[in-house]
Design a protein around this motif. Structure first.
Motif, short mmCIF file in Angstrom:
data_model
loop_
_atom_site.label_atom_id
_atom_site.label_comp_id
_atom_site.label_asym_id
_atom_site.label_seq_id
_atom_site.Cartn_x
_atom_site.Cartn_y
_atom_site.Cartn_z
N CYS A 96 -2.17 32.66 38.40
CA CYS A 96 -3.94 32.11 38.20
C CYS A 96 -3.73 33.62 37.61
O CYS A 96 -3.48 34.68 37.67
CB CYS A 96 -4.36 31.74 39.06
N ALA A 97 -5.19 33.46 36.54
CA ALA A 97 -5.84 34.45 35.99
C ALA A 97 -6.85 34.30 36.10
O ALA A 97 -7.83 33.43 36.38
CB ALA A 97 -5.24 34.27 34.08
N ALA A 98 -8.26 35.85 35.66
CA ALA A 98 -9.69 36.22 35.39
C ALA A 98 -9.55 36.83 34.61
O ALA A 98 -8.72 37.31 34.58
CB ALA A 98 -9.31 36.56 36.81
N ASP A 99 -10.69 36.41 33.98
CA ASP A 99 -11.47 37.06 33.14
C ASP A 99 -12.95 37.42 33.00
O ASP A 99 -14.13 35.74 33.50
CB ASP A 99 -11.46 36.17 31.56
N LEU A 100 -13.45 38.69 33.19
CA LEU A 100 -15.07 38.89 33.41
C LEU A 100 -15.88 37.71 32.88
O LEU A 100 -15.61 38.33 31.55
CB LEU A 100 -15.08 39.50 33.37
N TYR A 101 -16.86 36.52 33.56
CA TYR A 101 -17.87 35.61 32.51
C TYR A 101 -16.49 34.76 31.35
O TYR A 101 -17.46 33.49 30.80
CB TYR A 101 -18.49 36.68 31.41
N GLY A 102 -16.19 34.65 31.32
CA GLY A 102 -15.46 33.85 30.64
C GLY A 102 -14.93 33.67 29.06
O GLY A 102 -15.99 35.18 28.75
N SER A 103 -14.49 33.38 28.35
CA SER A 103 -14.63 33.13 26.55
C SER A 103 -14.49 32.23 26.03
O SER A 103 -13.91 31.34 26.29
CB SER A 103 -14.75 34.62 25.75
N SER A 104 -14.50 31.75 24.77
CA SER A 104 -14.28 30.53 23.94
C SER A 104 -12.53 30.28 23.77
O SER A 104 -12.11 29.68 23.40
CB SER A 104 -15.51 30.24 23.19
#
Length: 125
Positions: A96-104
């Protein structure tokens, strides 16, 4: 720092099901888009599924669409991957991985600064 701990992997026969969990700590979970990737021996890490901060938007790799479901429980700081109709080609270490706010660029591993240690999923034929 955000810490991610996966669980739920194991050995299952083809056609079976598993549910992976990823527990997050150290940051405000609600602010993060989450994703699952997998890596089989000798292959590059590949995108499996992603979910936005609220759980209202999800994305899937074509290879798992209709069989896997990603979800999250922000009250429990946990993201899940429900895997059904498993195939031998699903065998891999799942991260699993996490990205602040996400992106395209949600399919790109480099977009995610935080990763768990991985959990092995083995599907026997």
């Amino acid at each position: 720092q955000m810490q991610l701990v996966e669980s739920g992997g194991g050995l299952v026969q083809a056609g079976g099901s598993l549910r992976l969990s990823c527990a997050a700590s150290g940051r405000t979970f609600d602010n993060y888009a989450m994703a699952w990737f997998r890596q089989a021996p000798g292959k590059e890490r590949e995108f499996v599924a992603a979910i936005n901060w609220s759980g209202g938007v999800t994305y899937y790799a074509d290879s798992v669409k209709g069989r896997f479901t990603i979800s999250r429980d922000n009250a429990k700081n946990t993201v899940y991957l429900e895997m059904n109709s498993l195939k031998p080609e699903d065998t891999a270490v799942y991260y699993c991985a996490a990205d602040l706010y996400g992106s395209s660029r949600y399919k790109v591993p480099d977009e995610y600064p935080y990763w768990g240690q991985g959990t092995q999923v083995t599907v026997s034929s």
